[in-house]
Design a protein around this motif. Structure first.
Motif, PDB file in Angstrom:
ATOM      1  N   LEU A 125      28.579  -4.754  -3.892  1.00 41.27           N
ATOM      2  CA  LEU A 125      27.116  -4.246  -1.828  1.00 41.27           C
ATOM      3  C   LEU A 125      25.981  -4.145  -2.207  1.00 41.27           C
ATOM      4  N   GLY A 126      25.747  -3.806  -3.878  1.00 46.43           N
ATOM      5  CA  GLY A 126      24.225  -3.786  -4.070  1.00 46.43           C
ATOM      6  C   GLY A 126      23.901  -4.727  -4.320  1.00 46.43           C
ATOM      7  N   LEU A 127      24.276  -5.351  -5.084  1.00 46.42           N
ATOM      8  CA  LEU A 127      23.643  -6.993  -5.282  1.00 46.42           C
ATOM      9  C   LEU A 127      23.309  -7.023  -3.976  1.00 46.42           C
ATOM     10  N   ALA A 128      24.018  -7.193  -2.674  1.00 44.02           N
ATOM     11  CA  ALA A 128      24.186  -8.200  -1.573  1.00 44.02           C
ATOM     12  C   ALA A 128      23.386  -7.109  -0.980  1.00 44.02           C
ATOM     13  N   VAL A 129      23.108  -6.141  -1.397  1.00 42.10           N
ATOM     14  CA  VAL A 129      22.234  -5.479  -0.367  1.00 42.10           C
ATOM     15  C   VAL A 129      20.651  -5.752  -0.728  1.00 42.10           C
ATOM     16  N   TRP A 130      20.465  -5.436  -2.114  1.00 42.98           N
ATOM     17  CA  TRP A 130      19.346  -5.978  -2.926  1.00 42.98           C
ATOM     18  C   TRP A 130      18.817  -7.954  -2.413  1.00 42.98           C
ATOM     19  N   VAL A 131      19.670  -8.207  -2.010  1.00 41.76           N
ATOM     20  CA  VAL A 131      19.368  -9.776  -2.463  1.00 41.76           C
ATOM     21  C   VAL A 131      19.290  -9.774  -0.569  1.00 41.76           C
ATOM     22  N   GLY A 132      19.596  -9.279   0.300  1.00 39.02           N
ATOM     23  CA  GLY A 132      19.612  -9.198   1.343  1.00 39.02           C
ATOM     24  C   GLY A 132      17.432  -8.820   1.786  1.00 39.02           C
ATOM     25  N   GLU A 133      17.759  -7.605   0.480  1.00 38.15           N
ATOM     26  CA  GLU A 133      15.794  -7.003   0.761  1.00 38.15           C
ATOM     27  C   GLU A 133      15.038  -8.550   0.622  1.00 38.15           C
ATOM     28  N   ARG A 134      15.632  -8.321  -0.154  1.00 41.84           N
ATOM     29  CA  ARG A 134      14.693  -9.539  -0.486  1.00 41.84           C
ATOM     30  C   ARG A 134      14.287 -11.111   0.459  1.00 41.84           C
ATOM     31  N   VAL A 135      15.313 -11.656   0.807  1.00 41.49           N
ATOM     32  CA  VAL A 135      15.219 -12.683   1.727  1.00 41.49           C
ATOM     33  C   VAL A 135      14.462 -11.368   3.186  1.00 41.49           C
ATOM     34  N   LEU A 136      14.496 -10.740   3.582  1.00 43.76           N
ATOM     35  CA  LEU A 136      13.990  -9.915   4.670  1.00 43.76           C
ATOM     36  C   LEU A 136      11.992 -10.068   4.040  1.00 43.76           C
ATOM     37  N   ARG A 137      12.054  -9.471   2.983  1.00 44.30           N
ATOM     38  CA  ARG A 137      10.545  -9.586   2.046  1.00 44.30           C
ATOM     39  C   ARG A 137      10.040 -10.581   2.611  1.00 44.30           C
ATOM     40  N   ARG A 138      10.397 -11.787   2.219  1.00 39.49           N
ATOM     41  CA  ARG A 138       9.973 -13.092   2.335  1.00 39.49           C
ATOM     42  C   ARG A 138       9.924 -14.124   3.894  1.00 39.49           C
ATOM     43  N   ALA A 139      10.882 -13.381   4.514  1.00 35.96           N
ATOM     44  CA  ALA A 139      10.929 -14.262   5.501  1.00 35.96           C
ATOM     45  C   ALA A 139       9.600 -13.022   6.262  1.00 35.96           C
ATOM     46  N   ALA A 140       9.814 -11.510   6.216  1.00 37.96           N
ATOM     47  CA  ALA A 140       8.383 -11.131   6.544  1.00 37.96           C
ATOM     48  C   ALA A 140       6.888 -11.309   6.224  1.00 37.96           C
ATOM     49  N   ALA A 141       6.587 -11.713   4.490  1.00 41.91           N
ATOM     50  CA  ALA A 141       5.515 -12.416   4.418  1.00 41.91           C
ATOM     51  C   ALA A 141       5.439 -13.813   4.851  1.00 41.91           C
ATOM     52  N   GLN A 142       6.391 -14.793   5.083  1.00 40.81           N
ATOM     53  CA  GLN A 142       5.915 -16.408   5.376  1.00 40.81           C
ATOM     54  C   GLN A 142       5.605 -15.956   7.583  1.00 40.81           C
ATOM     55  N   HIS A 143       5.889 -14.695   7.691  1.00 43.13           N
ATOM     56  CA  HIS A 143       5.425 -14.536   9.368  1.00 43.13           C
ATOM     57  C   HIS A 143       4.319 -14.335   9.227  1.00 43.13           C
ATOM     58  N   GLN A 144       3.575 -13.255   8.043  1.00 44.77           N
ATOM     59  CA  GLN A 144       2.020 -13.200   8.075  1.00 44.77           C
ATOM     60  C   GLN A 144       1.241 -14.210   8.186  1.00 44.77           C
TER      61      GLN A 144
END
Length: 157
Positions: A125-144
């Protein structure tokens, strides 16, 4: 040894680059590690609320391990995946160690394979949340969009 020193030296700049505060990340990791100490206590103090609730022990194992892996990943692996594998390996070893210590060295506690199972689920679960946060941060960075990169017709509106 130079590799470890270089790694530690790079961490603050890598964390700034991905976003977030080093202080908050270290604080969350410190809290997670502090919670892990509870696994080594001989027993909970008498009258601790909720200790008679069924399944609470398993929920604590799951949540503490999830928080620990997530927090360690945020500090040690802000940009690259390599250290995260070591975080998972150390967490798995810690899960087994806790139960062995409780089984062998603590007469008031007992080792429980189900606890290890919930630790493993917490690690996942901790690994999945960590991966999820990374994916969201990358998506947000690409949309800026940088205002200088906007097409002329969009910037004149």
């Amino acid at each position: 040894m130079d590799v470890a020193v270089d790694f530690i030296r790079r961490l603050p700049s890598e964390i700034r680059r991905v976003g977030g505060s080093l202080v908050w990340r270290l604080g969350l990791l410190a809290l997670a590690l502090l919670l892990n100490i509870g696994f080594y206590l001989p027993s909970l103090p008498a009258g601790t609320p909720g200790t008679d609730m069924p399944g609470l022990d398993k929920a604590v194992h799951l949540l503490v391990f999830a928080l620990t892996v997530f927090a360690a990943g945020r500090v040690l692996a802000p940009r690259k995946r390599f250290p995260m594998g070591w975080v998972v390996i150390v967490a798995l070893a810690h899960a087994v160690l806790i139960e062995l210590v409780q089984l062998v060295a603590m007469p008031a506690r007992s080792g429980d394979a189900a606890d290890v199972l919930f630790d493993v689920v917490g690690i996942a679960l901790g690994l999945a949340v960590w991966v999820g946060e990374r994916v969201l941060r990358r998506a947000a960075a690409q949309h800026q969009v940088d205002p200088e990169d906007e097409p002329a017709e969009l910037s004149t509106r």
